[in-house]
Design a protein around this motif. Sequence first.
Motif, PDB file in Angstrom:
ATOM      1  N   MET A  98       0.828  -1.198   0.000  1.00 57.01           N
ATOM      2  CA  MET A  98       0.000   0.000   0.000  1.00 57.01           C
ATOM      3  C   MET A  98       0.867   1.255   0.000  1.00 57.01           C
ATOM      4  O   MET A  98       1.932   1.301   0.593  1.00 57.01           O
ATOM      5  CB  MET A  98      -0.911  -0.022   1.244  1.00 57.01           C
ATOM      6  CG  MET A  98      -1.692   1.270   1.370  1.00 57.01           C
ATOM      7  SD  MET A  98      -2.834   1.344   2.738  1.00 57.01           S
ATOM      8  CE  MET A  98      -2.648   3.063   3.192  1.00 57.01           C
ATOM      9  N   SER A  99       0.365   2.278  -0.668  1.00 53.78           N
ATOM     10  CA  SER A  99       1.072   3.556  -0.701  1.00 53.78           C
ATOM     11  C   SER A  99       1.082   4.177   0.683  1.00 53.78           C
ATOM     12  O   SER A  99       0.208   3.903   1.482  1.00 53.78           O
ATOM     13  CB  SER A  99       0.373   4.518  -1.653  1.00 53.78           C
ATOM     14  OG  SER A  99       0.190   3.919  -2.906  1.00 53.78           O
ATOM     15  N   ARG A 100       2.078   4.986   0.940  1.00 55.67           N
ATOM     16  CA  ARG A 100       2.074   5.642   2.231  1.00 55.67           C
ATOM     17  C   ARG A 100       2.292   7.142   2.104  1.00 55.67           C
ATOM     18  O   ARG A 100       2.869   7.624   1.134  1.00 55.67           O
ATOM     19  CB  ARG A 100       3.091   5.007   3.167  1.00 55.67           C
ATOM     20  CG  ARG A 100       4.511   5.285   2.822  1.00 55.67           C
ATOM     21  CD  ARG A 100       5.362   4.386   3.682  1.00 55.67           C
ATOM     22  NE  ARG A 100       6.440   5.144   4.285  1.00 55.67           N
ATOM     23  CZ  ARG A 100       7.471   4.587   4.893  1.00 55.67           C
ATOM     24  NH1 ARG A 100       7.549   3.285   4.992  1.00 55.67           N
ATOM     25  NH2 ARG A 100       8.421   5.329   5.410  1.00 55.67           N
ATOM     26  N   THR A 101       1.802   7.835   3.123  1.00 57.80           N
ATOM     27  CA  THR A 101       1.880   9.280   3.147  1.00 57.80           C
ATOM     28  C   THR A 101       3.327   9.706   3.331  1.00 57.80           C
ATOM     29  O   THR A 101       4.036   9.149   4.161  1.00 57.80           O
ATOM     30  CB  THR A 101       1.020   9.819   4.295  1.00 57.80           C
ATOM     31  OG1 THR A 101      -0.285   9.271   4.176  1.00 57.80           O
ATOM     32  CG2 THR A 101       0.934  11.335   4.272  1.00 57.80           C
ATOM     33  N   LEU A 119       6.073  12.567   4.312  1.00 63.89           N
ATOM     34  CA  LEU A 119       6.257  13.802   5.055  1.00 63.89           C
ATOM     35  C   LEU A 119       7.438  14.545   4.467  1.00 63.89           C
ATOM     36  O   LEU A 119       8.534  13.981   4.343  1.00 63.89           O
ATOM     37  CB  LEU A 119       6.546  13.499   6.533  1.00 63.89           C
ATOM     38  CG  LEU A 119       5.382  13.164   7.478  1.00 63.89           C
ATOM     39  CD1 LEU A 119       4.482  14.367   7.676  1.00 63.89           C
ATOM     40  CD2 LEU A 119       4.591  11.972   7.016  1.00 63.89           C
ATOM     41  N   GLU A 138      -1.487  19.828   3.073  1.00 67.37           N
ATOM     42  CA  GLU A 138      -1.873  18.437   2.790  1.00 67.37           C
ATOM     43  C   GLU A 138      -2.103  18.361   1.298  1.00 67.37           C
ATOM     44  O   GLU A 138      -3.042  18.941   0.774  1.00 67.37           O
ATOM     45  CB  GLU A 138      -3.128  18.074   3.569  1.00 67.37           C
ATOM     46  CG  GLU A 138      -2.917  18.155   5.069  1.00 67.37           C
ATOM     47  CD  GLU A 138      -4.154  17.764   5.853  1.00 67.37           C
ATOM     48  OE1 GLU A 138      -4.539  16.592   5.813  1.00 67.37           O
ATOM     49  OE2 GLU A 138      -4.732  18.644   6.497  1.00 67.37           O
ATOM     50  N   MET A 195      -2.752  16.043  -1.883  1.00 71.01           N
ATOM     51  CA  MET A 195      -3.109  14.749  -2.468  1.00 71.01           C
ATOM     52  C   MET A 195      -3.234  14.927  -3.982  1.00 71.01           C
ATOM     53  O   MET A 195      -3.947  15.819  -4.431  1.00 71.01           O
ATOM     54  CB  MET A 195      -4.457  14.253  -1.921  1.00 71.01           C
ATOM     55  CG  MET A 195      -4.386  13.706  -0.519  1.00 71.01           C
ATOM     56  SD  MET A 195      -4.436  14.999   0.685  1.00 71.01           S
ATOM     57  CE  MET A 195      -5.851  14.544   1.643  1.00 71.01           C
ATOM     58  N   ASP A 255      -1.256   7.420  -7.139  1.00 72.68           N
ATOM     59  CA  ASP A 255      -1.778   8.389  -6.167  1.00 72.68           C
ATOM     60  C   ASP A 255      -0.690   8.754  -5.167  1.00 72.68           C
ATOM     61  O   ASP A 255       0.060   7.887  -4.716  1.00 72.68           O
ATOM     62  CB  ASP A 255      -2.969   7.786  -5.409  1.00 72.68           C
ATOM     63  CG  ASP A 255      -4.179   7.612  -6.309  1.00 72.68           C
ATOM     64  OD1 ASP A 255      -4.327   8.416  -7.250  1.00 72.68           O
ATOM     65  OD2 ASP A 255      -4.953   6.671  -6.069  1.00 72.68           O
ATOM     66  N   TYR A 256      -0.646  10.036  -4.831  1.00 67.78           N
ATOM     67  CA  TYR A 256       0.325  10.517  -3.854  1.00 67.78           C
ATOM     68  C   TYR A 256      -0.390  11.254  -2.734  1.00 67.78           C
ATOM     69  O   TYR A 256      -1.423  11.888  -2.959  1.00 67.78           O
ATOM     70  CB  TYR A 256       1.330  11.469  -4.512  1.00 67.78           C
ATOM     71  CG  TYR A 256       2.219  10.801  -5.522  1.00 67.78           C
ATOM     72  CD1 TYR A 256       3.443  10.261  -5.144  1.00 67.78           C
ATOM     73  CD2 TYR A 256       1.819  10.690  -6.847  1.00 67.78           C
ATOM     74  CE1 TYR A 256       4.257   9.631  -6.078  1.00 67.78           C
ATOM     75  CE2 TYR A 256       2.628  10.061  -7.791  1.00 67.78           C
ATOM     76  CZ  TYR A 256       3.845   9.538  -7.399  1.00 67.78           C
ATOM     77  OH  TYR A 256       4.640   8.918  -8.317  1.00 67.78           O
ATOM     78  N   HIS A 257       0.184  11.183  -1.558  1.00 65.91           N
ATOM     79  CA  HIS A 257      -0.322  11.931  -0.404  1.00 65.91           C
ATOM     80  C   HIS A 257       0.903  12.462   0.338  1.00 65.91           C
ATOM     81  O   HIS A 257       1.678  11.690   0.900  1.00 65.91           O
ATOM     82  CB  HIS A 257      -1.153  11.009   0.498  1.00 65.91           C
ATOM     83  CG  HIS A 257      -1.787  11.717   1.667  1.00 65.91           C
ATOM     84  ND1 HIS A 257      -2.762  11.126   2.442  1.00 65.91           N
ATOM     85  CD2 HIS A 257      -1.603  12.950   2.193  1.00 65.91           C
ATOM     86  CE1 HIS A 257      -3.140  11.977   3.396  1.00 65.91           C
ATOM     87  NE2 HIS A 257      -2.449  13.073   3.269  1.00 65.91           N
ATOM     88  N   ILE A 264       2.438  15.442   3.112  1.00 69.00           N
ATOM     89  CA  ILE A 264       2.226  16.493   4.108  1.00 69.00           C
ATOM     90  C   ILE A 264       3.507  17.317   4.092  1.00 69.00           C
ATOM     91  O   ILE A 264       4.594  16.791   4.358  1.00 69.00           O
ATOM     92  CB  ILE A 264       1.939  15.901   5.497  1.00 69.00           C
ATOM     93  CG1 ILE A 264       0.607  15.128   5.474  1.00 69.00           C
ATOM     94  CG2 ILE A 264       1.910  17.013   6.555  1.00 69.00           C
ATOM     95  CD1 ILE A 264       0.328  14.313   6.707  1.00 69.00           C
TER      96      ILE A 264
END
Lengths: 141, 139
Positions: free
Chosen positions: A1-4, A6, A73, A75, A82-84, A86
């Motif tokens: 899974m993709s991860r956020t 920082l 934030e 996205m 997909d990217y997320h 912070i």
Amino acid sequence: MSRTRLKAVCVVRRGNELLLIDTHAPHDENFRVCVPVGGGINFGEHSKDAAVRETLEEISAVVINLKLLMVIENMFSYAGTDYHEIIFAYEGDFEDESLYQKEQIQGIESTGQEFVCSWIDIDLIKSEEIAFFPTQLIEVL
Amino acid sequence: MSKIRPKAVCLFRHKGKVLLVDAFEPERQERFLIPVGGGVEFGEHSKDAAVRETLEEINGTAINLNLLTTIENIFLFDGEVGHEVVFVYEGDLVEQALYEAEVIHGDENGNPLIARWYAIEWLREGHVPVYPEGILEML
């Protein structure tokens, strides 16, 4: 899974200009894009320290007097992924004042990719004549 | 390698009190208090995460959310270093019954959760730690 992810970035101001990585869209050399210097925050690292470290690593410059502009934030999707992110966006000053006299500053990414930073007029960013990311940062420039 | 965890929490205030959840640190045997909230999922905005966590944890509907601050919290818990980026919101609850409740029994990923209203002035006297540090100053 993709991860956020920082991230911490830092812009340096010279009058009504910002020092930004001056590049182009990945598949269109004529499409100019500007982004702040910065990169990933390490586990256990404060975002301000990450912004200082990334600036040192990427353009060999020491930034001081860091002030947090905003936390973004972000996205988005790019090339089917997909990217997320912070993003802690800082503004800082160069310790070495001679850097303000340079019209361009050479840089290098952790990947070894070389790049150039230029002083970009903030009005060109606000009028969208030059593409700038992350766009949310424009409102506080 | 450990990873940085994005979190979203929501503070609810009522008559000089704030709603906080009981927590416990096993190594130092320390009781502490935290706001309602939890992890921000991939692709989820922190505000949506705060609303979702409030619903999941105390079955409450959070509205009028306002971001107070974003805290970088690097800490030791049960002998392990943790690193959180915490989006701290303040909001209102739709359900009036939650404001009147002495104790709110909720659910945290299948574990029982206890939330209570604590007088902000009493918390500022330092009787029990409130984490992440700095949130009391925001109230």
